[in-house]
Design a protein around this motif. Structure first.
Motif, short mmCIF file in Angstrom:
data_model
loop_
_atom_site.label_atom_id
_atom_site.label_comp_id
_atom_site.label_asym_id
_atom_site.label_seq_id
_atom_site.Cartn_x
_atom_site.Cartn_y
_atom_site.Cartn_z
N HIS A 1 0.81 -1.22 0.00
CA HIS A 1 0.00 0.00 0.00
C HIS A 1 0.84 1.28 0.00
CE1 HIS A 1 -4.02 -1.76 0.29
NE2 HIS A 1 -3.40 -2.75 0.90
N THR A 2 2.15 1.15 0.15
CA THR A 2 3.01 2.34 0.07
C THR A 2 3.11 2.85 -1.37
OG1 THR A 2 5.04 1.04 -0.17
CG2 THR A 2 4.36 1.60 2.08
N LEU A 3 2.71 2.05 -2.34
CA LEU A 3 2.74 2.48 -3.74
C LEU A 3 1.67 3.52 -4.05
CD1 LEU A 3 3.15 -0.98 -5.52
CD2 LEU A 3 4.94 0.65 -4.93
N VAL A 4 0.66 3.62 -3.22
CA VAL A 4 -0.49 4.49 -3.49
C VAL A 4 -0.08 5.96 -3.58
CG1 VAL A 4 -2.71 5.31 -2.61
CG2 VAL A 4 -2.15 2.88 -2.53
N GLU A 5 0.72 6.42 -2.64
CA GLU A 5 1.07 7.85 -2.60
C GLU A 5 1.75 8.30 -3.88
OE1 GLU A 5 3.59 11.02 0.09
OE2 GLU A 5 2.98 9.13 0.98
N ASN A 6 2.81 7.62 -4.29
CA ASN A 6 3.51 7.99 -5.53
C ASN A 6 2.64 7.71 -6.75
OD1 ASN A 6 5.75 8.85 -4.18
ND2 ASN A 6 7.00 7.07 -4.68
#
Length: 76
Positions: free
Chosen positions: A53-58
């Motif tokens: 879910h860290t991919l969401v921001e970028n």
């Protein structure tokens, strides 16, 4: 699960997505269009499914930066 989709055929090669999310996108040296890294291709839609879910921001930065609106991201 994070699902990122790219309609690569409509890419104009502006490079904004690579600038916003270099961990997700790179430019192809063959045709100058963007490539969604680690994606599968089905009828022109390149899709990456990831539990990260860290991919969401970028990814959302790339979605907003794309002038032709060919990138989508959703959490499922």
């Amino acid at each position: 699960m994070v699902v990122i989709t790219l309609q690569r055929d409509k890419c104009i090669g502006c490079n904004y997505c690579v600038e916003m999310a270099p961990n997700l996108f790179q430019m192809s040296k063959k045709d100058g269009k963007t490539v969604l890294l680690k994606a599968t291709n089905a009828k022109g839609f390149h899709t990456l499914k990831s539990p990260d879910h860290t991919l969401v921001e970028n990814g959302e930065l790339a979605v907003k930066a794309c002038p032709v609106k060919i990138i989508s991201i959703k959490e499922v």
